[in-house]
Design an enzyme around this catalytic site. Structure first.
Site, PDB file in Angstrom:
ATOM      1  N   VAL A   1     -50.432   5.306 102.245  1.00 39.17           N
ATOM      2  CA  VAL A   1     -49.513   6.260 101.626  1.00 39.17           C
ATOM      3  C   VAL A   1     -48.926   5.668 100.349  1.00 39.17           C
ATOM      4  CG1 VAL A   1     -47.307   7.423 101.913  1.00 39.17           C
ATOM      5  CG2 VAL A   1     -48.976   7.472 103.760  1.00 39.17           C
TER       6      VAL A   1
ATOM      7  N   TRP B   1     -50.594  -2.109  98.571  1.00 43.92           N
ATOM      8  CA  TRP B   1     -49.907  -2.760  99.710  1.00 43.92           C
ATOM      9  C   TRP B   1     -50.385  -2.190 101.043  1.00 43.92           C
ATOM     10  CZ3 TRP B   1     -48.521  -6.507  97.070  1.00 43.92           C
ATOM     11  CH2 TRP B   1     -47.776  -6.393  95.870  1.00 43.92           C
TER      12      TRP B   1
ATOM     13  N   GLY C   1     -32.985 -30.615 107.003  1.00 45.26           N
ATOM     14  CA  GLY C   1     -34.058 -30.956 106.076  1.00 45.26           C
ATOM     15  C   GLY C   1     -35.415 -30.662 106.660  1.00 45.26           C
TER      16      GLY C   1
ATOM     17  N   GLU D   1     -42.415  -0.283 106.118  1.00 42.32           N
ATOM     18  CA  GLU D   1     -42.087   0.690 107.161  1.00 42.32           C
ATOM     19  C   GLU D   1     -40.736   1.350 106.861  1.00 42.32           C
ATOM     20  OE1 GLU D   1     -44.503   0.743 109.481  1.00 42.32           O
ATOM     21  OE2 GLU D   1     -43.693   2.481 110.528  1.00 42.32           O
TER      22      GLU D   1
END
Lengths: 254, 435
Positions: free
Chosen positions: B172, B203, B390, B413
């Site tokens: 989409v 994407w 660390g 989403e």
């Protein structure tokens, strides 16, 4: 001539849980603790299911003795491919004093009722480490036994069993019907698949009581106390082999 | 197990912790947490809410947990570093039925409830959210087909996913339109009995691995035509001429997941691949989100739980100022906040999934769950790195990956901002109805 197989499924405290002794020293804490199928029994179930897949076994029946949650243990076995389960309901004090000697008689009785050709048990349970049930069951039935099995091959009317023993590997041929106990390297148990977990819901678990089977479970052993093993003491460093030997002599170890 | 490791040889403290953190999470840590021990006497049912899972749910939750610990965790770091697609893991998960669990039994799937599916997703995400996302994208792509497909479409496109370990994808988003779904520009024109598709999607998870795509395109070019009439949804086979995929994108986290641009150039889509009918696309796409947001929230919860478990383990081993850091209140408070976040996220996604299983519209609950869980995941991951100090910043320890993986949960989403738009809209609507 496909075999009918009986598999033992003991519900034990999960191997990953840290065991704690009860404050009254009568046993270990089991209330609210995660339990699961004994790992060696899981290997036994896997072997039985593989025999069925190879069409060497026609039906695989799982048995568990104990309180109602044993049904979950049986469901795990059913999800792996076992056909049906038998739950021998034993609770309370009776369950606490249940020993391999009793279980072996229960399994023997069931094996005769179900007309079983092969019994596969885990070599030992990870809670008592007894390593007795398979041997005793074979004795009660007067069947040949192949314990610590790391490979099973079906021959004509017999089983060729590879056993891992202290000295190495031994091969035993046993006439059917027989009793086998599974060792670690017999196989690697499968994950139950999601469809099989759903199918296991519909498989049957029959309930039996001790009186149904007519087995005497009077306790033969009395647990006096249960204690933690002694805390590990710090070691000591030595500078040379001579010093090591002197120290050992002083401690009376050699 | 742990005592043995400690007593061994002259390993440095960091290595011991590293080893233990890597090894001892298998099976140990969360065993007592969320799977209730049913040897307790059955509780009195007072009616109303029930927080108990069914026996089957507990079983496949345990299966997913085991799979995550034994199969996913050992290889997660490798896939994160190389960025390669986790084909072997996906195949294993597929064989166990952990993928495509939402496909109805009629088409060969397990037909699991949404709640059941979320349980699996949380456990797998605990292992690695990159791998879990690759699997979850299948559920996202299938959702519109399960929701709106006709018999032939379901049979054709769902059954193949069960018969072979194939992937699908949900197309989409575009380079120019993400949150603004109505603003997509990919266009589709009817020519006889085919639709000619032209445009660019971006994407797309599983973009380069999908066997078929769910695609949303603009069928009515009139700018005055509203979104719920101008967009049409299609199932597009990936091997159709004109479909091409871009390079695998290099992302901050969930790096094993395959994210790409997908280009459609004069792709001829047969009319029988239209879902529902012309103009029905927007509604289908949005309806799918109501079903897919709860599992995404579940995934975020899995990551948050992992962060919490890793941080807790470390705090029980690392010493500073003469004490285990778990004995310092600052650390305890951080762990407490993480716990609050994890437990509430879990309740939120379970409620959202349960609502949809009851057959009700769950938009309000789904958005709340997704908004909450994504924020919680990011906070927990950051705090976990903080607790590791660390070491947390270092790639030999598992928490920096969690922090990189967590960020996307606030973006994909439906961004955290869009979730808030939805929640406020639903809330105001409800409020106006009673006042």
């Amino acid at each position: 001539m496909a075999m009918r197989v009986l598999v033992g499924c003991k519900r034990v405290i999960d191997y990953a849980v840290k065991i704690r002794v009860k404050p009254d020293k009568t046993g270990v804490v089991t209330e609210g603790v995660k339990h699961s199928l004994n790992p060696f029994d899981e290997i036994a179930v896997e072997e039985a299911v593989r025999l069925k897949e190879k069409k060497l076994a026609s039906e695989v029946i799982a048995v568990s003795c104990g309180p109602p949650p044993c049904q979950e243990t049986l469901r795990t076995a059913l999800a792996m491919g076992v056909d049906r389960g038998i739950h021998v309901e034993i609770g309370g004090k009776d369950y606490e004093t249940l020993q391999p000697i009793h279980v072996s008689k229960i399994l023997a009785k069931l094996a005769q009722e179900e007309k079983v050709d092969l019994i596969i048990l885990g070599k030992q349970a990870i809670d008592d480490d007894a390593n007795q049930t398979a041997q005793m069951t074979a004795a009660v039935l007067d069947w040949p036994q192949g314990v610590f099995a790391s490979k099973i091959e079906k021959m004509d009317g017999t089983l060729k069993i590879q056993r891992e023993v202290d000295g190495g590997v031994e091969y035993v041929e046993a006439k059917l019907p027989a009793v086998i106990s599974s060792d670690l390297r017999l196989n690697e148990p499968r994950y139950a698949t999601l469809p099989n977990i759903m199918k296991a819901k519909k498989k049957q678990i029959a309930k039996k009581s001790i009186s149904d089977l007519g087995v005497d479970i009077t306790p033969r052993v009395e647990v006096l106390t249960v204690e933690d093993p002694p805390v590990r003491e710090a070691g000591a460093k030595v500078e040379s082999v001579e010093e090591l030997l002197t120290k050992l002599k002083d401690l009376g170890r050699i | 197990m742990l005592v043995g490791l400690l007593g061994r040889n002259n390993m440095t403290l960091t290595k011991i912790i590293f080893n233990k953190v890597q090894l001892s999470l298998r099976g140990t840590v969360r065993l007592l947490a969320t799977v209730p021990e049913s040897s307790k006497a059955p509780g009195r049912v007072h009616g109303g809410y029930n927080f108990e899972l069914t026996d089957e749910q507990k079983e496949y939750q345990a299966l997913s947990r085991k799979f995550a610990r034994e199969e996913v965790i050992p290889v997660a770091r490798h896939y994160d570093e190389t960025g390669e697609y986790p084909v072997e893991i996906l195949k294993k998960a597929w064989k166990l039925g952990l993928m495509n669990h939402g496909i109805p039994e009629k088409y060969g799937g397990a037909g699991l409830s949404h709640l059941g599916g979320c349980l699996i997703t949380e456990e797998l995400a605990y292992g690695c959210t990159g791998i879990a996302t690759a699997m979850e994208a299948n559920n996202l792509g299938q959702a519109p087909v399960i929701l709106a497909g006709n018999e032939e479409q379901k049979k054709k496109y769902l059954t193949r996913l069960v018969e072979e370990p194939l992937m699908c994808a949900y197309c989409v988003t575009e380079p120019g339109a993400g949150s603004d779904v109505a603003g997509i520009k990919t266009k589709v024109e009817k020519k006889g009995d085919r639709w000619i598709l032209n445009g660019q999607k971006m994407w797309i998870t599983n973009g380069g691995k999908a066997n078929w795509y769910f695609v949303l395109a603009r069928s009515n070019p009139d700018p005055k035509c509203p979104a719920n009439k101008s967009l049409t949804a299609f199932i597009v086979d990936a091997d159709l001429p004109g479909v091409s995929v871009g390079r695998k994108e290099q992302n901050m986290g969930q790096r094993t997941s395959d994210t790409r641009g997908v280009v459609f150039e004069d792709v001829e889509v047969p009319n029988e691949n239209v879902l529902l009918g012309e103009g029905a696309g927007f509604k289908i796409a949005m309806g799918a989100f109501d079903k897919t947001r709860p599992p995404v929230a579940a995934g975020a919860t899995g990551l948050a739980q992992r962060a919490l478990d890793e941080a807790t383990k470390y705090s029980l081993e690392r010493k500073t100022f003469g004490k285990f850091i778990s004995e310092h209140q600052a650390v305890q408070f951080m762990l407490a906040e993480m716990t609050i976040g994890v437990e509430t996220s879990r309740l939120a996604y379970l409620r959202a999934a349960w609502e949809i299983d009851q057959g009700r519209r769950n938009t309000y609950w789904a958005s709340i769950a997704k908004a909450l869980a994504s924020d919680v995941a990011n906070k927990c991951a950051t705090d976990a790195v903080q607790i590791f100090g660390g070491n947390g910043f270092n790639c030999d320890y598992p928490v920096e990956k969690l922090m990189r993986d967590a960020k996307i949960y606030q973006i994909y989403e439906g961004t955290s901002q869009i979730q808030r738009v939805i929640i406020s809209r639903e809330h105001l609507k409800k409020f106006k109805e009673i006042v």
